[in-house]
Scaffold this motif. Structure first.
Motif, mmCIF file in Angstrom:
data_model
loop_
_atom_site.group_PDB
_atom_site.id
_atom_site.type_symbol
_atom_site.label_atom_id
_atom_site.label_comp_id
_atom_site.label_asym_id
_atom_site.label_seq_id
_atom_site.Cartn_x
_atom_site.Cartn_y
_atom_site.Cartn_z
ATOM 1 N N PRO A 70 5.503 -7.345 -7.662
ATOM 2 C CA PRO A 70 4.610 -6.532 -8.498
ATOM 3 C C PRO A 70 3.250 -6.328 -7.849
ATOM 4 O O PRO A 70 2.804 -7.120 -7.018
ATOM 5 C CB PRO A 70 4.504 -7.353 -9.784
ATOM 6 N N GLY A 71 2.587 -5.258 -8.251
ATOM 7 C CA GLY A 71 1.247 -4.978 -7.749
ATOM 8 C C GLY A 71 0.796 -3.613 -8.209
ATOM 9 O O GLY A 71 1.578 -2.806 -8.716
ATOM 10 N N ALA A 72 -0.496 -3.334 -8.012
ATOM 11 C CA ALA A 72 -1.034 -2.032 -8.381
ATOM 12 C C ALA A 72 -0.399 -0.931 -7.544
ATOM 13 O O ALA A 72 -0.202 0.193 -7.996
ATOM 14 C CB ALA A 72 -2.549 -2.031 -8.216
ATOM 15 N N GLY A 73 -0.068 -1.245 -6.278
ATOM 16 C CA GLY A 73 0.659 -0.330 -5.405
ATOM 17 C C GLY A 73 2.002 -0.931 -5.054
ATOM 18 O O GLY A 73 2.371 -1.999 -5.525
ATOM 19 N N SER A 74 2.752 -0.245 -4.216
ATOM 20 C CA SER A 74 4.055 -0.755 -3.808
ATOM 21 C C SER A 74 3.879 -1.993 -2.944
ATOM 22 O O SER A 74 3.014 -2.040 -2.060
ATOM 23 C CB SER A 74 4.823 0.322 -3.031
ATOM 24 N N ALA A 76 -3.362 -9.570 -3.750
ATOM 25 C CA ALA A 76 -2.475 -8.756 -4.592
ATOM 26 C C ALA A 76 -1.698 -9.630 -5.564
ATOM 27 O O ALA A 76 -1.437 -9.225 -6.709
ATOM 28 C CB ALA A 76 -1.519 -7.945 -3.719
ATOM 29 N N ASP A 77 -1.314 -10.841 -5.150
ATOM 30 C CA ASP A 77 -0.681 -11.785 -6.080
ATOM 31 C C ASP A 77 -1.636 -12.147 -7.211
ATOM 32 O O ASP A 77 -1.235 -12.229 -8.381
ATOM 33 C CB ASP A 77 -0.253 -13.060 -5.335
ATOM 34 N N ILE A 78 -2.895 -12.376 -6.858
ATOM 35 C CA ILE A 78 -3.887 -12.693 -7.888
ATOM 36 C C ILE A 78 -4.020 -11.537 -8.868
ATOM 37 O O ILE A 78 -3.995 -11.727 -10.092
ATOM 38 C CB ILE A 78 -5.253 -13.023 -7.242
ATOM 39 N N GLY A 118 0.840 -1.184 0.000
ATOM 40 C CA GLY A 118 0.000 0.000 0.000
ATOM 41 C C GLY A 118 0.876 1.235 0.000
ATOM 42 O O GLY A 118 1.945 1.272 -0.613
ATOM 43 N N THR A 119 0.442 2.266 0.704
ATOM 44 C CA THR A 119 1.285 3.437 0.904
ATOM 45 C C THR A 119 2.398 3.056 1.869
ATOM 46 O O THR A 119 2.127 2.634 2.997
ATOM 47 C CB THR A 119 0.469 4.604 1.479
ATOM 48 N N MET A 120 3.647 3.176 1.452
ATOM 49 C CA MET A 120 4.750 2.658 2.245
ATOM 50 C C MET A 120 4.869 3.351 3.600
ATOM 51 O O MET A 120 4.989 4.575 3.675
ATOM 52 C CB MET A 120 6.079 2.837 1.496
ATOM 53 N N PRO A 121 4.808 2.565 4.715
ATOM 54 C CA PRO A 121 5.111 3.160 6.013
ATOM 55 C C PRO A 121 6.610 3.430 6.109
ATOM 56 O O PRO A 121 7.393 2.982 5.267
ATOM 57 C CB PRO A 121 4.687 2.065 6.993
ATOM 58 N N SER A 122 7.002 4.146 7.124
ATOM 59 C CA SER A 122 8.434 4.388 7.338
ATOM 60 C C SER A 122 9.116 3.072 7.666
ATOM 61 O O SER A 122 8.708 2.363 8.587
ATOM 62 C CB SER A 122 8.634 5.386 8.475
ATOM 63 N N GLN A 182 4.467 -0.373 12.925
ATOM 64 C CA GLN A 182 3.061 -0.487 13.271
ATOM 65 C C GLN A 182 2.348 0.850 13.498
ATOM 66 O O GLN A 182 1.187 1.020 13.058
ATOM 67 C CB GLN A 182 2.906 -1.370 14.514
ATOM 68 N N PRO A 183 2.960 1.862 14.136
ATOM 69 C CA PRO A 183 2.202 3.098 14.392
ATOM 70 C C PRO A 183 1.667 3.767 13.133
ATOM 71 O O PRO A 183 0.679 4.507 13.203
ATOM 72 C CB PRO A 183 3.226 3.992 15.100
ATOM 73 N N ASN A 184 2.280 3.523 11.998
ATOM 74 C CA ASN A 184 1.866 4.165 10.747
ATOM 75 C C ASN A 184 1.285 3.175 9.739
ATOM 76 O O ASN A 184 1.248 3.469 8.540
ATOM 77 C CB ASN A 184 3.054 4.888 10.115
ATOM 78 N N ALA A 185 0.845 2.023 10.222
ATOM 79 C CA ALA A 185 0.346 0.991 9.304
ATOM 80 C C ALA A 185 -0.770 0.199 9.965
ATOM 81 O O ALA A 185 -0.914 0.194 11.194
ATOM 82 C CB ALA A 185 1.480 0.065 8.882
ATOM 83 N N ILE A 186 -1.554 -0.481 9.135
ATOM 84 C CA ILE A 186 -2.641 -1.329 9.596
ATOM 85 C C ILE A 186 -2.207 -2.790 9.471
ATOM 86 O O ILE A 186 -1.676 -3.207 8.440
ATOM 87 C CB ILE A 186 -3.900 -1.099 8.742
ATOM 88 N N ALA A 187 -2.422 -3.574 10.521
ATOM 89 C CA ALA A 187 -2.129 -5.003 10.471
ATOM 90 C C ALA A 187 -3.288 -5.734 9.808
ATOM 91 O O ALA A 187 -4.438 -5.586 10.224
ATOM 92 C CB ALA A 187 -1.893 -5.551 11.873
ATOM 93 N N VAL A 188 -2.992 -6.484 8.752
ATOM 94 C CA VAL A 188 -4.020 -7.237 8.039
ATOM 95 C C VAL A 188 -3.561 -8.677 7.849
ATOM 96 O O VAL A 188 -2.369 -8.978 7.926
ATOM 97 C CB VAL A 188 -4.344 -6.605 6.664
ATOM 98 N N GLY A 189 -4.503 -9.557 7.586
ATOM 99 C CA GLY A 189 -4.179 -10.952 7.334
ATOM 100 C C GLY A 189 -3.495 -11.147 5.992
ATOM 101 O O GLY A 189 -3.571 -10.274 5.101
ATOM 102 N N ASN A 190 -2.844 -12.285 5.813
ATOM 103 C CA ASN A 190 -2.085 -12.498 4.583
ATOM 104 C C ASN A 190 -2.973 -12.791 3.374
ATOM 105 O O ASN A 190 -2.476 -12.858 2.247
ATOM 106 C CB ASN A 190 -1.033 -13.588 4.758
ATOM 107 N N ALA A 191 -4.284 -12.917 3.567
ATOM 108 C CA ALA A 191 -5.184 -13.018 2.404
ATOM 109 C C ALA A 191 -5.109 -11.744 1.557
ATOM 110 O O ALA A 191 -5.269 -11.792 0.336
ATOM 111 C CB ALA A 191 -6.618 -13.267 2.856
ATOM 112 N N SER A 192 -4.826 -10.606 2.188
ATOM 113 C CA SER A 192 -4.694 -9.354 1.432
ATOM 114 C C SER A 192 -3.499 -9.418 0.496
ATOM 115 O O SER A 192 -3.557 -8.949 -0.650
ATOM 116 C CB SER A 192 -4.541 -8.170 2.402
ATOM 117 N N TRP A 193 -2.405 -9.987 0.968
ATOM 118 C CA TRP A 193 -1.218 -10.143 0.120
ATOM 119 C C TRP A 193 -1.503 -11.133 -1.009
ATOM 120 O O TRP A 193 -1.104 -10.922 -2.157
ATOM 121 C CB TRP A 193 -0.043 -10.618 0.963
ATOM 122 N N GLN A 194 -2.211 -12.200 -0.690
ATOM 123 C CA GLN A 194 -2.528 -13.196 -1.713
ATOM 124 C C GLN A 194 -3.457 -12.628 -2.780
ATOM 125 O O GLN A 194 -3.336 -12.969 -3.956
ATOM 126 C CB GLN A 194 -3.148 -14.431 -1.046
#
Length: 348
Positions: A172-176, A209-211, A139-143, A195-207
């Motif tokens: 690769p992906g639509a975002g970084s 993005a692979d799709i 997504g938008t790259m955290p620090s 973590q203070p500048n990012a949201i923790a999500v499950g790895n289904a989100s990464w998968q």
């Protein structure tokens, strides 16, 4: 439970099974391209280390090992003598005589066993690196931590950087999208820094993005069943047609030069948010079986299920396709279905 897994649990994560982590934010709209962190528990590392590591891998893998130079991390695959893929992976050079193979966690042990048949003839050791943590940053790259340097050049995928014991790989992906690999002993502190500048999500989100990127990672379910071209691996630069021989090379080359590939990977959306099993049949309007589901991940809004499918090349976006009684709609691939020589990527 080790400290890394305990930390993810304390942060609100839930380990559904060996492969899947979920977080409370998974059930809420994420908004526009937020910064996201995800534990990539579905992926693992097999290490090949020793004076003969490069020569050993050169005889087994579809990549030219010389392309793995510590900056470019080529895609590759390992095949049977009949050209069927045992596993596909990304090849990372992390030391003068040390390489990491990034692949699906279910294939780390099987690939170690397969390669172990040839390892006694070389000065190499094969080690599953269970002590490493893999974190997706997207997504938008955290620090990033000071010791984590972005891979360069920033506009080319499959490049890597390494600083001490931290490795970053650009996917690769639509975002970084960055994949971070580091010792589990340090993963807690690095996660907390971001973590203070990012949201923790499950790895289904990464998968998902692979799709969206049209990138298929084999699991144990797929092993020894598909030619590399059936998952578009040559279109992603995962096959060097200019290197010397490797196991299965003759069959893979013949399929390419004679145009004998009758199935191809496609991106699709399936009505309904419930995932279907890998291998589920795809049928056309005449009821004929024309393909199968390669990967299925419910979309963020749960209205559809995102899929990778392996489909007969005779089918098109106009085809009426179903899985069971659910309508399947094909989506456009983000890359052309033509050979991409990794040599041209390295030289870019």
């Amino acid at each position: 439970m080790n400290d890394w897994l305990a930390h993810l649990t304390a942060a609100g994560g839930r380990q559904v099974d060996e492969r899947l982590w979920q977080f409370p934010q998974d059930d809420s709209p994420l908004g526009a391209t937020p910064s996201c962190l995800s534990p990539l528990s579905h992926l693992g590392i097999l290490e090949c280390d020793g004076p003969d590591a490069a020569r050993f891998l050169q005889g087994q893998t579809s990549a030219n090992v010389e392309h793995a130079n510590g900056e470019f991390a080529p895609l590759t695959t390992f095949c049977t003598p009949k050209g069927r893929m045992i596993a596909n992976s990304e090849l990372l050079k992390v030391g003068a005589e040390r390489y990491w193979l990034l692949l699906d966690i279910s294939l780390v042990a099987p690939l170690a066993t397969q390669l172990g048949k040839y390892a006694p003839f070389y000065k190499v050791t094969l080690n599953p690196r269970d002590d490493l943590a893999l974190i997706g940053v997207f997504g938008t790259m955290p620090s990033l931590p000071d010791e984590a340097q972005l891979p360069a050049p920033s506009d080319i995928d499959w490049h890597m950087s390494q600083q001490d014991d931290t490795v970053l790989v650009r996917h690769p992906g639509a975002g970084s999208r960055l994949l971070m690999i580091l010792p589990q002993a340090r993963a807690v502190s690095i996660w907390n820094q971001m973590q203070p500048n990012a949201i923790a999500v499950g790895n289904a989100s990464w998968q998902r993005a692979d799709i969206d990127a049209g990138v298929a990672w084999l699991t144990a379910t797929h092993s020894d069943s598909l030619l590399p071209q059936m998952i578009n691996w040559e279109a992603l630069g995962g096959i060097s047609f200019r290197k010397g021989c490797y196991t299965g090379q003759e069959i893979v080359a013949r399929a390419h030069f004679r145009g004998q590939v009758k199935k191809r990977l496609q991106i699709a959306a399936l009505e309904g948010g419930t995932a279907v099993e890998i291998g589920s049949e795809i049928r056309n309007a005449e009821g004929k079986r024309v393909g199968e589901v390669f990967q299925a991940t419910p979309a963020g809004d749960a209205a559809v299920c995102d899929l990778l499918v392996v489909l007969n090349t005779s089918e098109s976006e106009e085809s009426r396709l179903v899985v069971g009684d659910r309508k399947l709609t094909l989506r456009e691939l983000p890359y052309p279905l033509e050979r991409l020589d990794p040599e041209s990527v390295v030289a870019a």
